[in-house]
Design a protein around this motif. Structure first.
Motif, mmCIF file in Angstrom:
data_model
loop_
_atom_site.group_PDB
_atom_site.id
_atom_site.type_symbol
_atom_site.label_atom_id
_atom_site.label_comp_id
_atom_site.label_asym_id
_atom_site.label_seq_id
_atom_site.Cartn_x
_atom_site.Cartn_y
_atom_site.Cartn_z
ATOM 1 N N UNK A 1 0.822 -1.213 0.000
ATOM 2 C CA UNK A 1 0.000 0.000 0.000
ATOM 3 C C UNK A 1 0.857 1.265 0.000
ATOM 4 N N UNK A 2 2.059 1.132 -0.576
ATOM 5 C CA UNK A 2 2.968 2.266 -0.824
ATOM 6 C C UNK A 2 3.475 2.956 0.439
ATOM 7 N N UNK A 3 3.542 2.209 1.537
ATOM 8 C CA UNK A 3 4.131 2.734 2.766
ATOM 9 C C UNK A 3 5.620 2.417 2.772
ATOM 10 N N UNK B 1 7.887 1.819 13.326
ATOM 11 C CA UNK B 1 8.707 2.966 13.716
ATOM 12 C C UNK B 1 7.980 4.307 13.670
ATOM 13 N N UNK B 2 6.822 4.371 13.075
ATOM 14 C CA UNK B 2 6.107 5.642 12.974
ATOM 15 C C UNK B 2 4.779 5.611 13.689
ATOM 16 N N UNK B 3 4.093 6.731 13.632
ATOM 17 C CA UNK B 3 2.745 6.840 14.205
ATOM 18 C C UNK B 3 1.744 6.235 13.228
ATOM 19 N N UNK B 4 0.604 5.836 13.728
ATOM 20 C CA UNK B 4 -0.432 5.239 12.882
ATOM 21 C C UNK B 4 -0.791 6.149 11.713
ATOM 22 N N UNK B 5 -0.806 7.431 11.935
ATOM 23 C CA UNK B 5 -1.178 8.391 10.882
ATOM 24 C C UNK B 5 -0.146 8.445 9.748
ATOM 25 N N UNK B 6 1.032 7.862 9.955
ATOM 26 C CA UNK B 6 2.073 7.848 8.920
ATOM 27 C C UNK B 6 1.802 6.822 7.822
ATOM 28 N N UNK B 7 0.849 5.917 8.039
ATOM 29 C CA UNK B 7 0.651 4.786 7.133
ATOM 30 C C UNK B 7 -0.699 4.858 6.441
ATOM 31 N N UNK B 8 -0.686 4.622 5.128
ATOM 32 C CA UNK B 8 -1.949 4.584 4.390
ATOM 33 C C UNK B 8 -2.530 3.174 4.436
ATOM 34 N N UNK B 9 -3.856 3.112 4.419
ATOM 35 C CA UNK B 9 -4.597 1.845 4.407
ATOM 36 C C UNK B 9 -4.259 0.964 5.623
ATOM 37 N N UNK B 10 -3.896 1.549 6.747
ATOM 38 C CA UNK B 10 -3.442 0.775 7.908
ATOM 39 C C UNK B 10 -4.509 -0.186 8.419
#
Length: 164
Positions: free
Chosen positions: A70-72, A105-114
């Protein structure tokens, strides 16, 4: 028709409870295992630790694949796994539970389609889903002449085919 692929490993005893594991037909270096003391000498991971490591590794790789699909670009994820050993009804040690915690390593908001990928990544983990569903294991023991001394597929006992 289902697709089937196979792979092989070869174990060779090198000392009391120390085995060298060769991964046939691959350039993967051999791995040494050993049992915990007092039975073994703690010179390598034991099979229970390898099983728990395999579950955690597979889940981590599956999550990484899903994130990238998902392009993360998550960076390095880490995981910690704990295996719980417990005795069964026959008082034999078994792995009764595996708990895995994976840290991104990042916050949930850093990832698309989480939400979507978290809802499905476990289903693609070969090891975890195989262990969860139980894996039939057939066992043969041969002597130096190649004569079969034990064949669990021919045994009448329902306990002859071991489940992980």
């Amino acid at each position: 028709m289902s697709e089937i692929r196979t792979f092989s490993i070869r174990l060779t005893e090198e000392a009391d409870y120390v085995f060298r594991i060769a991964f046939d037909e691959t350039p993967i270096p051999d791995l040494h295992t050993d049992e915990e003391s007092p039975l073994g000498g703690d010179s390598g991971p034991n099979p229970a630790r390898l099983l728990v490591a395999a579950v955690a590794n597979c889940l981590s790789a599956s999550l990484l694949f899903a994130l990238r699909k998902f392009k993360n670009s998550p960076g390095a994820i880490t995981a910690r796994a704990t295996g719980r050993l417990e005795r069964n009804a026959e008082k034999r040690w078994r792995i009764g539970q595996v708990d895995v915690e994976i840290d991104l390593p990042g916050a949930a908001s850093d990832y698309s389609q989480l939400d979507r990928l978290l809802g499905q990544f476990e289903n693609f983990c070969i090891v975890t889903e195989s262990v969860r569903n139980g894996i039939p294991v057939d066992v043969k023991v041969r002597d130096a002449a190649g004569d079969i001394l034990h064949d669990s597929t021919r045994a009448a006992s329902p306990t002859a085919t071991w489940m992980i």
